[in-house]
Write a protein that holds these residues in place. Structure first.
Motif, mmCIF file in Angstrom:
data_model
loop_
_atom_site.group_PDB
_atom_site.id
_atom_site.type_symbol
_atom_site.label_atom_id
_atom_site.label_comp_id
_atom_site.label_asym_id
_atom_site.label_seq_id
_atom_site.Cartn_x
_atom_site.Cartn_y
_atom_site.Cartn_z
ATOM 1 N N GLN A 169 43.703 42.618 -18.213
ATOM 2 C CA GLN A 169 43.109 44.009 -18.938
ATOM 3 C C GLN A 169 43.813 45.128 -18.951
ATOM 4 O O GLN A 169 43.238 46.290 -19.288
ATOM 5 C CB GLN A 169 41.709 44.152 -18.245
ATOM 6 N N GLY A 170 45.025 45.166 -18.597
ATOM 7 C CA GLY A 170 45.802 46.633 -18.766
ATOM 8 C C GLY A 170 45.541 47.206 -17.607
ATOM 9 O O GLY A 170 45.792 47.049 -16.435
ATOM 10 N N ALA A 171 44.916 48.312 -17.724
ATOM 11 C CA ALA A 171 44.513 49.384 -16.660
ATOM 12 C C ALA A 171 43.545 48.555 -15.617
ATOM 13 O O ALA A 171 42.700 47.685 -16.287
ATOM 14 C CB ALA A 171 43.714 50.455 -17.042
ATOM 15 N N PRO A 172 43.474 49.015 -14.371
ATOM 16 C CA PRO A 172 42.391 48.245 -13.684
ATOM 17 C C PRO A 172 41.051 48.559 -13.838
ATOM 18 O O PRO A 172 40.830 49.667 -14.393
ATOM 19 C CB PRO A 172 42.968 48.778 -12.097
ATOM 20 N N ARG A 173 40.225 47.601 -13.726
ATOM 21 C CA ARG A 173 38.985 47.985 -13.709
ATOM 22 C C ARG A 173 38.224 48.878 -12.905
ATOM 23 O O ARG A 173 38.825 49.111 -11.938
ATOM 24 C CB ARG A 173 37.925 46.643 -13.422
ATOM 25 N N ASP A 174 37.550 49.773 -13.603
ATOM 26 C CA ASP A 174 36.741 50.737 -12.925
ATOM 27 C C ASP A 174 36.117 50.420 -11.350
ATOM 28 O O ASP A 174 35.561 49.308 -11.448
ATOM 29 C CB ASP A 174 35.645 51.527 -13.644
ATOM 30 N N GLY A 175 36.147 51.089 -10.437
ATOM 31 C CA GLY A 175 35.710 50.783 -9.277
ATOM 32 C C GLY A 175 36.328 49.972 -8.036
ATOM 33 O O GLY A 175 35.957 49.614 -7.081
ATOM 34 N N ARG A 176 37.539 49.409 -8.512
ATOM 35 C CA ARG A 176 38.224 48.902 -7.328
ATOM 36 C C ARG A 176 38.695 49.680 -6.323
ATOM 37 O O ARG A 176 39.001 51.098 -6.717
ATOM 38 C CB ARG A 176 39.787 48.134 -8.190
ATOM 39 N N ARG A 177 38.584 49.259 -5.071
ATOM 40 C CA ARG A 177 38.642 50.203 -3.930
ATOM 41 C C ARG A 177 40.038 49.871 -3.383
ATOM 42 O O ARG A 177 40.191 48.723 -2.985
ATOM 43 C CB ARG A 177 37.519 49.966 -3.039
ATOM 44 N N ILE A 178 40.902 50.821 -3.053
ATOM 45 C CA ILE A 178 42.039 50.523 -2.401
ATOM 46 C C ILE A 178 42.120 50.707 -1.273
ATOM 47 O O ILE A 178 41.369 51.710 -0.777
ATOM 48 C CB ILE A 178 43.444 51.484 -3.182
ATOM 49 N N THR A 179 42.349 49.975 -0.138
ATOM 50 C CA THR A 179 42.291 50.183 1.289
ATOM 51 C C THR A 179 43.475 49.849 2.014
ATOM 52 O O THR A 179 44.462 49.071 1.529
ATOM 53 C CB THR A 179 40.881 49.279 1.713
ATOM 54 N N TYR A 180 43.322 50.256 3.296
ATOM 55 C CA TYR A 180 44.656 50.142 4.229
ATOM 56 C C TYR A 180 43.895 49.553 5.458
ATOM 57 O O TYR A 180 43.405 50.368 6.233
ATOM 58 C CB TYR A 180 45.427 51.290 4.440
ATOM 59 N N SER A 181 44.120 48.194 5.665
ATOM 60 C CA SER A 181 43.970 47.769 6.962
ATOM 61 C C SER A 181 44.759 46.642 7.472
ATOM 62 O O SER A 181 44.228 45.453 7.715
ATOM 63 C CB SER A 181 42.314 47.299 6.792
ATOM 64 N N PRO A 182 45.900 46.835 7.755
ATOM 65 C CA PRO A 182 46.858 45.684 7.928
ATOM 66 C C PRO A 182 46.450 45.219 9.610
ATOM 67 O O PRO A 182 46.109 46.034 10.428
ATOM 68 C CB PRO A 182 48.176 46.480 7.878
#
Length: 172
Positions: free
Chosen positions: A46-59
């Protein structure tokens, strides 16, 4: 010239890890007679990421892929002709039961190219080469498509990727 059994054994022990890795790579590479290999990752077209995708950091190097980790999986080429490559990807979030990831490359031509962000070297690359992350192709992974964990990306480097994704839009 005769080779002693001791010398032959030492040579086998020394070379075994390299040979095993070579065999693994060859069995993961699709050949023309084997047909297409199932992908460990699907591309979000879809090209640009869909609205509302949450980027998280939890390695957490617990054997499962987590946001903030670099893992290895099969990624199909964009041509979607059945070919692809086992490569490192940066997990940036979760979506449902799946993972969202961005592919990495050590190809120097990506430096200063649109859609790519320089990460520098990391433990995921045995040769300690600099890497770049592709920001404009989001991969959707399943846990069973992950071959192995590679490394944890340092928080400050992950935050640079997160900022670039948020700037591009569609990420929280």
């Amino acid at each position: 010239m005769a080779i002693s059994w001791g010398r032959l054994t030492r040579m086998a022990v020394r070379e075994a890890p390299r040979l095993l890795e070579q065999v693994k790579r060859q069995t993961r590479t699709p050949g023309p007679s084997r047909g297409p290999r199932p992908s460990g990752a699907r591309t979000d077209h879809q090209g640009a990421p869909r609205d509302g995708r949450r980027i998280t950091y939890s390695p957490d190097l617990d054997g499962r892929a987590d946001p903030g980790e670099v893992v290895w999986t099969w990624v199909a080429y964009e041509e979607e002709d059945g070919r692809g490559k086992d490569r490192p990807v940066l997990v940036v979030g979760r979506e449902g039961a799946g993972l969202l990831a961005l592919m990495l490359t050590s190809n120097k031509r990506r430096d200063d190219q649109h859609g790519w962000l320089a990460l520098g070297p990391g433990a995921w690359d045995r040769e300690d080469r600099p890497s770049w992350v592709r920001l404009d192709r989001v991969l959707q992974l399943t846990e069973d498509g992950i071959r192995r964990e590679g490394a944890i990306l340092a928080r400050d480097r992950f935050d640079r990727v997160a900022a670039a994704l948020r700037k591009a839009g569609g990420w929280q």
